[in-house]
Motif scaffolding. Structure first.
Motif, short mmCIF file in Angstrom:
data_model
loop_
_atom_site.label_atom_id
_atom_site.label_comp_id
_atom_site.label_asym_id
_atom_site.label_seq_id
_atom_site.Cartn_x
_atom_site.Cartn_y
_atom_site.Cartn_z
N VAL A 236 -9.08 0.52 -10.13
CA VAL A 236 -9.63 0.33 -8.78
C VAL A 236 -8.53 0.11 -7.74
CG1 VAL A 236 -11.80 -0.58 -9.67
CG2 VAL A 236 -9.96 -2.17 -9.06
N THR A 237 -7.38 -0.40 -8.17
CA THR A 237 -6.31 -0.68 -7.21
C THR A 237 -5.38 0.51 -7.02
OG1 THR A 237 -6.35 -3.01 -7.84
CG2 THR A 237 -4.41 -2.25 -6.64
N PHE A 238 -5.02 1.18 -8.11
CA PHE A 238 -3.93 2.16 -8.03
C PHE A 238 -4.35 3.61 -8.18
CE2 PHE A 238 -1.63 -1.75 -9.06
CZ PHE A 238 -0.63 -1.69 -8.10
N LEU A 239 -5.56 3.89 -8.63
CA LEU A 239 -5.94 5.29 -8.76
C LEU A 239 -5.86 6.03 -7.42
CD1 LEU A 239 -6.79 7.15 -11.11
CD2 LEU A 239 -9.14 6.88 -10.33
N PRO A 240 -6.32 5.43 -6.30
CA PRO A 240 -6.19 6.14 -5.02
C PRO A 240 -4.73 6.39 -4.62
CG PRO A 240 -7.78 4.35 -4.84
CD PRO A 240 -7.06 4.17 -6.14
N LEU A 241 -3.81 5.60 -5.18
CA LEU A 241 -2.40 5.74 -4.84
C LEU A 241 -1.66 6.62 -5.84
CD1 LEU A 241 -1.74 1.95 -4.07
CD2 LEU A 241 -2.48 3.75 -2.49
N ALA A 242 -2.12 6.64 -7.10
CA ALA A 242 -1.42 7.38 -8.15
C ALA A 242 -1.73 8.87 -8.12
CB ALA A 242 -1.80 6.81 -9.52
N VAL A 243 -2.91 9.23 -7.65
CA VAL A 243 -3.31 10.64 -7.59
C VAL A 243 -2.89 11.21 -6.24
CG1 VAL A 243 -5.27 12.23 -7.68
CG2 VAL A 243 -5.21 10.23 -9.18
N ALA A 244 -2.37 12.42 -6.26
CA ALA A 244 -1.88 13.06 -5.04
C ALA A 244 -2.99 13.13 -3.98
CB ALA A 244 -1.37 14.47 -5.35
N SER A 245 -2.59 12.98 -2.73
CA SER A 245 -3.57 12.93 -1.63
C SER A 245 -4.41 14.19 -1.54
CB SER A 245 -2.84 12.68 -0.31
OG SER A 245 -1.89 13.71 -0.06
N ARG A 246 -3.89 15.33 -2.01
CA ARG A 246 -4.67 16.56 -1.95
C ARG A 246 -5.86 16.53 -2.91
NH1 ARG A 246 -0.05 17.77 -4.83
NH2 ARG A 246 -0.30 18.71 -6.91
N LEU A 364 9.19 1.02 -11.31
CA LEU A 364 10.33 1.37 -12.17
C LEU A 364 10.11 2.66 -12.94
CD1 LEU A 364 11.01 -2.21 -13.64
CD2 LEU A 364 12.22 -1.09 -11.76
N THR A 365 8.88 2.87 -13.41
CA THR A 365 8.61 4.00 -14.30
C THR A 365 7.83 5.13 -13.64
OG1 THR A 365 6.48 3.12 -15.09
CG2 THR A 365 8.48 2.35 -16.22
N GLY A 366 7.23 4.87 -12.49
CA GLY A 366 6.29 5.82 -11.92
C GLY A 366 4.90 5.56 -12.48
N TYR A 367 3.88 6.11 -11.83
CA TYR A 367 2.51 5.83 -12.24
C TYR A 367 2.17 6.34 -13.64
CZ TYR A 367 1.56 4.25 -7.47
OH TYR A 367 1.58 3.57 -6.29
N PRO A 368 2.53 7.57 -14.02
CA PRO A 368 2.17 8.04 -15.38
C PRO A 368 2.75 7.15 -16.48
CG PRO A 368 2.78 9.90 -14.00
CD PRO A 368 3.13 8.66 -13.22
N GLY A 369 4.02 6.78 -16.34
CA GLY A 369 4.63 5.92 -17.35
C GLY A 369 3.97 4.56 -17.42
N ALA A 370 3.57 4.02 -16.27
CA ALA A 370 2.91 2.72 -16.25
C ALA A 370 1.54 2.80 -16.92
CB ALA A 370 2.77 2.23 -14.81
N PHE A 371 0.82 3.90 -16.76
CA PHE A 371 -0.47 4.06 -17.45
C PHE A 371 -0.27 4.11 -18.97
CE2 PHE A 371 -2.30 5.67 -13.36
CZ PHE A 371 -3.41 4.84 -13.33
N VAL A 372 0.76 4.81 -19.42
CA VAL A 372 1.03 4.89 -20.88
C VAL A 372 1.35 3.50 -21.43
CG1 VAL A 372 2.63 5.77 -22.62
CG2 VAL A 372 1.78 7.29 -20.82
N LEU A 373 2.18 2.76 -20.74
CA LEU A 373 2.52 1.41 -21.20
C LEU A 373 1.29 0.50 -21.22
CD1 LEU A 373 5.95 0.87 -19.41
CD2 LEU A 373 5.55 1.25 -21.85
N THR A 374 0.41 0.66 -20.25
CA THR A 374 -0.81 -0.14 -20.22
C THR A 374 -1.69 0.17 -21.42
OG1 THR A 374 -0.77 -0.20 -17.80
CG2 THR A 374 -2.87 -0.70 -18.88
N GLY A 375 -1.87 1.47 -21.73
CA GLY A 375 -2.68 1.83 -22.89
C GLY A 375 -2.12 1.27 -24.18
N ALA A 376 -0.79 1.31 -24.31
CA ALA A 376 -0.17 0.75 -25.51
C ALA A 376 -0.38 -0.75 -25.59
CB ALA A 376 1.33 1.09 -25.50
N LEU A 377 -0.27 -1.44 -24.45
CA LEU A 377 -0.50 -2.88 -24.43
C LEU A 377 -1.92 -3.23 -24.83
CD1 LEU A 377 0.42 -5.77 -23.69
CD2 LEU A 377 -0.26 -5.27 -21.33
N MET A 378 -2.88 -2.44 -24.37
CA MET A 378 -4.27 -2.70 -24.71
C MET A 378 -4.53 -2.60 -26.21
SD MET A 378 -6.07 -0.74 -21.49
CE MET A 378 -7.74 -0.89 -22.15
#
Length: 414
Positions: A236-246, A364-378
């Motif tokens: 809810v916080t970062f999806l509007p920011l992580a996906v390209a505006s187009r 530090l990692t960019g949005y894709p890398g942060a999503f991968v790290l989150t999934g691994a943490l979960m």
């Protein structure tokens, strides 16, 4: 003379009604609080970041402040409700949630935005904890699974509509109108509080928050749910920011799909748990949540974003229903407030930590890398999920089922 009425028919007729007037009034307050909260959940980070020079850290700080205040309020609410009653605490929560939204656009100062979020966070905490404990007292025990599933829908539909509608309204009408709508939704629903019973916390052996947090039967589902809530706060916080505006249309669709999937799966999880027990649902719910976040990492692929949030939503809805049902079943009536507080703390702390942590990592990692790290943490939460499943199996083997009555008994014994 022997009655010809079928025993199952007699049992069905003897069941207490679920949709009482009090529960319908409770539905109004659920919808008002949930709609007000979710309408602004993605909008306020956008508002904070609309000032030139601000980035993901400010967006994360706003959601983090909201969740921090909510967690603090949730820990306070059982004590407050024991003195003021559920109805008074719920009414105060709706007031604190709605009134500050009217003042949000007075300033774009981060201090002002954070202050508004802190007050709204306290208000939301009062509504969910006091309201949750009151809800359980309004549902017949033999229909608890069905009733909690229905409440889940009442809370889920506003989030389903509110998340995408809030961002759309902010983009097309500005921030002022959407803040006014969010405020009115909470404030108007205060009228329904008058139709609720003015119940105090149930009498009996008191289960404090600290005691509940020391019980493995309560802690395991709390931890699992907190970890899945990380993903909800990030989306809810970062999806509007992580996906390209187009791909703005994709973001709006994703913010609709995620709560829609969660709402539907929460209902089916409640029905399934009523028949087969909720303990076996935590593990698949957690796995689906983690897989969904990993798929969302493909932020430049619209189909992956939609599929990822849908899979996450299914897992999140399953975990929501399974964990709260388990926790209520493992305490006595006097512990409902504590179970509600701990579950909601897990929800909001998870969302807040997820938002703040993800913002820092993404820098530090960019949005894709942060999503991968989150999934691994979960996935690390598989340990308590598996442990709880094994413990539930041992309880069934001894005839105890999912209920863990010793949580209440331990309090009486000191």
């Amino acid at each position: 003379m022997t009655s010809s009425v079928d025993p199952q028919h007699r049992a069905a007729e003897s069941r207490q009604p679920l949709l009482t007037r009090a529960l319908l009034m409770r539905f109004v307050t659920v919808v008002g609080a949930s709609a007000s909260f979710f309408l602004l959940l993605s909008v306020v980070p956008m508002y904070a970041q609309s000032v030139p020079g601000r980035g993901s850290d400010e967006a994360g700080l706003v959601t983090g402040a909201l969740m921090l205040a909510t967690v603090i309020g949730e820990l306070m609410t059982p004590w407050l409700a024991a003195r003021c009653g559920y109805r008074g605490t719920l009414g105060a929560g709706l007031l604190f949630l709605g009134a500050p939204a009217l003042a949000l656009t007075v300033s774009q100062s981060m201090v002002w935005i954070v202050a508004v979020c802190l007050v709204r966070g306290l208000g939301f905490a009062f509504t969910v904890v006091a309201g949750g404990a009151l809800t359980v007292s309004l549902i017949p025990p033999e229909r608890r699974g069905e009733g909690l599933a229905l409440i889940g829908i009442m809370a889920g539909v506003p989030s389903l509509v509110g998340l995408p509608l809030g961002t759309w309204l902010a983009s097309h009408t500005g921030y002022g109108p959407v803040c006014a709508v969010a405020a009115l939704l909470a404030l108007v629903s205060i009228a329904a509080v008058l139709g609720l019973p003015d119940r105090e916390a149930a009498r009996g052996a008191h289960l404090g928050v600290l005691a509940g947090a020391r019980s493995g039967a309560i802690v395991r589902p709390t931890v699992v749910f907190a970890v899945t809530a990380l993903g909800a706060g990030i989306i809810v916080t970062f999806l509007p920011l992580a996906v390209a505006s187009r791909y703005s249309g994709v973001v709006a669709a994703a913010l609709f799909v995620q709560p829609a999937a969660a709402t539907v799966s929460r209902w089916f999880a409640g029905r399934h748990g009523d028949r087969h027990g909720p303990a076996g649902l935590m593990l698949p719910g957690l796995l689906a949540s983690a897989v969904g976040i990993l798929v969302v990492a493909f932020t430049d692929v619209p189909v992956a974003v939609i599929v990822g949030v849908a899979v996450f939503g299914v897992g999140f809805g399953i975990t929501q229903n399974a964990t709260i049902t388990l926790m209520y079943s493992r305490v006595q009536a006097s512990g409902y407030g504590t179970a509600s507080a701990l579950w909601n703390v897990a929800y909001d702390a998870g969302m807040g930590i997820g938002a703040v942590g993800f913002g820092a990592v993404a820098g530090l990692t960019g949005y894709p890398g942060a999503f991968v790290l989150t999934g691994a943490l979960m996935l690390t939460a598989l340990v308590p999920a598996w442990s709880d499943r094994a413990a539930a199996g041992r309880h069934r083997a001894t005839g105890a089922g999912d209920r863990s009555a010793p949580v209440g008994e331990e309090e009486k014994q000191g």
